[in-house]
Design a protein around this motif. Structure first.
Motif, short mmCIF file in Angstrom:
data_model
loop_
_atom_site.label_atom_id
_atom_site.label_comp_id
_atom_site.label_asym_id
_atom_site.label_seq_id
_atom_site.Cartn_x
_atom_site.Cartn_y
_atom_site.Cartn_z
N CYS A 193 0.85 -1.19 0.00
CA CYS A 193 0.00 0.00 0.00
C CYS A 193 0.88 1.24 0.00
CB CYS A 193 -0.90 0.01 1.23
SG CYS A 193 -1.84 -1.52 1.45
N SER A 194 0.82 2.01 -1.08
CA SER A 194 1.57 3.26 -1.20
C SER A 194 0.64 4.40 -0.82
CB SER A 194 2.08 3.44 -2.63
OG SER A 194 2.71 4.70 -2.80
N ALA B 271 0.99 8.65 10.35
CA ALA B 271 1.63 7.39 10.69
C ALA B 271 0.91 6.66 11.82
CB ALA B 271 3.09 7.63 11.07
N GLU B 272 0.15 7.41 12.62
CA GLU B 272 -0.60 6.78 13.71
C GLU B 272 -1.65 5.80 13.21
OE1 GLU B 272 0.86 10.82 15.00
OE2 GLU B 272 -0.09 9.96 13.23
N ASN B 273 -1.98 5.87 11.92
CA ASN B 273 -2.98 4.96 11.34
C ASN B 273 -2.37 3.65 10.85
OD1 ASN B 273 -5.24 6.80 11.50
ND2 ASN B 273 -4.34 7.93 9.80
N THR B 274 -1.06 3.52 10.91
CA THR B 274 -0.39 2.40 10.25
C THR B 274 -0.93 1.05 10.69
OG1 THR B 274 1.63 3.71 10.05
CG2 THR B 274 1.85 1.33 9.83
N ASP B 275 -1.06 0.82 11.99
CA ASP B 275 -1.51 -0.49 12.44
C ASP B 275 -2.95 -0.77 12.01
OD1 ASP B 275 -2.17 1.59 14.12
OD2 ASP B 275 -1.68 0.54 15.98
N GLN B 276 -3.78 0.28 11.94
CA GLN B 276 -5.16 0.09 11.46
C GLN B 276 -5.17 -0.28 9.98
OE1 GLN B 276 -7.48 3.59 12.44
NE2 GLN B 276 -6.41 3.82 14.39
N TRP B 277 -4.31 0.37 9.19
CA TRP B 277 -4.25 0.06 7.76
C TRP B 277 -3.72 -1.35 7.52
CZ3 TRP B 277 -1.70 5.45 6.70
CH2 TRP B 277 -2.71 6.42 6.67
N ARG B 278 -2.80 -1.79 8.36
CA ARG B 278 -2.34 -3.18 8.25
C ARG B 278 -3.51 -4.14 8.42
NH1 ARG B 278 3.21 -4.98 10.47
NH2 ARG B 278 1.89 -6.38 11.67
N ARG C 86 -4.12 -5.88 5.05
CA ARG C 86 -3.32 -7.11 5.20
C ARG C 86 -2.13 -7.14 4.24
NH1 ARG C 86 -4.65 -9.15 10.11
NH2 ARG C 86 -6.91 -9.00 10.43
N LYS C 87 -1.52 -5.99 4.04
CA LYS C 87 -0.35 -5.87 3.17
C LYS C 87 0.63 -4.89 3.81
CE LYS C 87 -2.89 -6.85 -1.10
NZ LYS C 87 -3.31 -6.35 -2.43
N PRO C 88 1.87 -4.85 3.30
CA PRO C 88 2.82 -3.86 3.84
C PRO C 88 2.30 -2.44 3.64
CG PRO C 88 3.96 -5.49 2.49
CD PRO C 88 2.50 -5.71 2.28
N ILE C 89 2.51 -1.60 4.65
CA ILE C 89 2.09 -0.21 4.59
C ILE C 89 3.34 0.66 4.39
CG2 ILE C 89 0.95 1.68 5.79
CD1 ILE C 89 -0.88 -0.72 5.08
N ALA D 54 7.07 3.18 12.23
CA ALA D 54 7.90 2.00 12.45
C ALA D 54 7.36 1.13 13.59
CB ALA D 54 9.34 2.42 12.73
N VAL D 55 7.01 1.76 14.73
CA VAL D 55 6.55 0.96 15.86
C VAL D 55 5.13 0.45 15.67
CG1 VAL D 55 8.11 2.03 17.52
CG2 VAL D 55 5.83 3.00 17.19
N ARG D 56 4.47 0.93 14.63
CA ARG D 56 3.14 0.41 14.29
C ARG D 56 3.20 -0.57 13.12
NH1 ARG D 56 -0.65 3.67 17.03
NH2 ARG D 56 0.30 5.53 17.96
N GLY D 57 4.42 -0.95 12.74
CA GLY D 57 4.59 -2.02 11.77
C GLY D 57 4.64 -1.61 10.32
N GLY D 58 4.95 -0.33 10.04
CA GLY D 58 5.01 0.13 8.66
C GLY D 58 6.28 0.88 8.35
N TYR D 59 6.26 1.57 7.23
CA TYR D 59 7.43 2.30 6.74
C TYR D 59 6.98 3.66 6.22
CZ TYR D 59 9.23 -2.44 6.96
OH TYR D 59 9.58 -3.69 7.39
#
Length: 482
Positions: free
Chosen positions: A294-295, A305-312, A316-319, A350-355
């Motif tokens: 997901c770009s 970036a606070e939404n990263t874990d929700q978007w994951r 269900r793909k890399p954010i 990063a701490v929410r699992g994305g980039y």
């Protein structure tokens, strides 16, 4: 043609054929490559002007490969040959793939953590400025670069490019059936330069900031362009495909168009490079099977970036938040956040699992803003982003994944093994940690802005208190002691 090539490099068949008529549209060319292990790959060829045709192939396994060409031109049809693919070595780890659902690795399994930046139109500037951009990248922390294939026309970027993709001119009109090989050779040279620096080229195939007509080409021209560029560039291991920057601003294109573009690219790329599409406001449907990651652009002026874990959880793909806003001082809110805020967004992601991706838009007397033209970086965030990259590379091999957290501080890691807490805006003077007894941890107090790591003298287990300096942008890392 050379008789040997390294795995994940490319070998090029250069053939001479007809110049009659229009070879760009009237001659088809491809080749079938078969390894001695039985792997079979088809690659399309392309016309490179002056009677020269080329087929590029990136072998994915070592061994002897044999090939045979197919063409509508009898001079180019049925040509056979063989070469030997040697194992990759050095910094050649192959193309990047999705691994462990939310993260990335090179084809040889080496972890890849995208630390990206944006220089949309850097290849359309003067040669001296392009070289300055490469020098900056060589000394910087970034391993991915977002860049446009076509030139860009927008605020701070109104200059005319050196090359255009088609023969013709703005005044006399473009011949959309004849590509300009010089344009594509120049692009290839710069992609190769990035590859030599270990940088992935995230190629934006379409964008809306245009005055030359590239954003309003016919469906037939769009598809021909996509077939041509995938034939030329798929064999470069450091290529990613981005169908569009801010797809929703390209009013002449529909969802059916984007889906067709995805089919053209993926069906003509035999190596399955990473592919996505980038939004301005509404997200694309990132659950589409052709999308590898997901770009994302921010959808709120502050919360990104606070939404990263929700978007994951949603996709269900890399954010990959390619555009979280830019460090700079221009008038627009997307281009005037501080270095501190840029770094904070990187850590939050990063701490929410994305980039998270970087960009820079500081005013310049010659309008040389990094986000579009490249050149030199002037901001305070790149060094701190490099520090984060080191922290990530020292972390879990398969990447950071978010863990259940207290309401006021996100954390990531592996339960019972590794924890990374990030305090962001908050400035606690101490923190109580409650972990399982019987497992001891080394404790590192990390100043993410000061770029320091202070390892405490003693180890800790169960419930314990850690004193902190009472300032913002601190993190705590717990590593299990064996």
């Amino acid at each position: 043609m050379p008789t040997t090539v390294e795995q994940w490099d490319y070998i090029e068949l250069t053939l001479e054929g007809t110049q009659a008529g229009n070879p760009f549209t009237e001659v088809t060319l491809a080749a079938e490559f078969v390894s001695d292990a039985g792997e079979q790959v088809g690659a399309s060829g392309f016309y490179d002007g002056d009677g020269i045709y080329r087929i590029r192939f990136m072998p994915t396994v070592p061994g002897v490969w044999r090939y045979r060409t197919r063409s509508s031109d009898s001079e180019l049809d049925g040509i056979e040959g063989a070469f030997t693919c040697l194992p990759a070595n050095g910094d050649n780890h192959g193309p990047v793939r999705v691994r462990h659902q939310y993260h990335f690795a090179y084809a040889d399994g080496t972890p890849y953590r995208p630390i990206g930046t944006t220089c949309y139109a850097w290849t359309h500037q003067e040669e001296e400025l392009q070289e300055a951009t490469l020098a900056t990248l060589q000394d910087g922390p970034f391993n991915k670069l977002r860049m446009c294939v076509f030139p860009k026309y927008y605020q701070y970027n109104t200059n005319e490019p050196s090359y255009h993709a088609f023969e013709g001119s703005m005044e006399d009109g473009w011949d959309y059936e004849r590509f300009n090989p010089l344009f594509f050779r120049h692009l290839e040279r710069r992609i190769a330069d990035l590859r030599a620096l270990g940088i992935e080229a995230d190629l934006i195939l379409f964008h809306p900031y245009d005055r030359w007509g590239y954003d309003k080409m016919s469906a037939e021209t769009d598809d021909r362009y996509l077939r041509y560029i995938t034939a030329r560039l798929s064999a470069y291991r450091n290529v990613w495909w981005s169908l569009a920057n801010e797809y929703d601003l390209m009013r002449a294109k529909t969802t059916d168009d984007w889906e067709r573009f995805a089919e053209v690219v993926t069906s003509h790329d035999p190596y399955d490079h990473l592919i996505s599409i980038h939004n301005c406001i509404p997200f694309y449907d990132y659950t589409r099977p052709w999308i590898t990651h997901c770009s994302v652009q921010r959808v709120d002026a502050y919360r990104t970036a606070e939404n990263t874990d929700q978007w994951r959880q949603q996709w269900r793909k890399p954010i990959v938040i390619d555009e979280c806003a830019y460090e700079g001082n221009i008038d627009w809110g997307w281009g005037n956040i501080t270095g501190e805020e840029m770094v904070r967004r990187f850590w939050e992601g990063a701490v929410r699992g994305g980039y998270v991706g970087h960009g820079e838009t500081y005013l310049h007397p010659q309008d040389i803003l990094w986000w579009s033209k490249g050149g030199q970086l002037h901001g305070s965030s790149p060094a701190r982003i490099g520090f984060l990259r080191t922290i990530l590379e020292e972390g879990p091999e398969h990447g950071l994944n978010p863990l259940p957290s207290d309401w006021d501080v996100p954390r990531a890691g592996i339960e019972g093994e590794y924890y990374l807490y990030y305090f962001g805006f908050n400035q606690p003077s101490y923190r109580h940690f409650k972990l399982d007894p019987g497992v001891r941890y080394q404790v590192d107090v990390i100043d993410t802005w000061g770029m320091t790591v202070r390892t405490l003298d003693q180890t800790f287990e169960g419930n314990f208190r850690i004193d902190l300096p009472g300032k913002q942008y601190m993190a705590v890392r717990l590593i299990r002691v064996r």
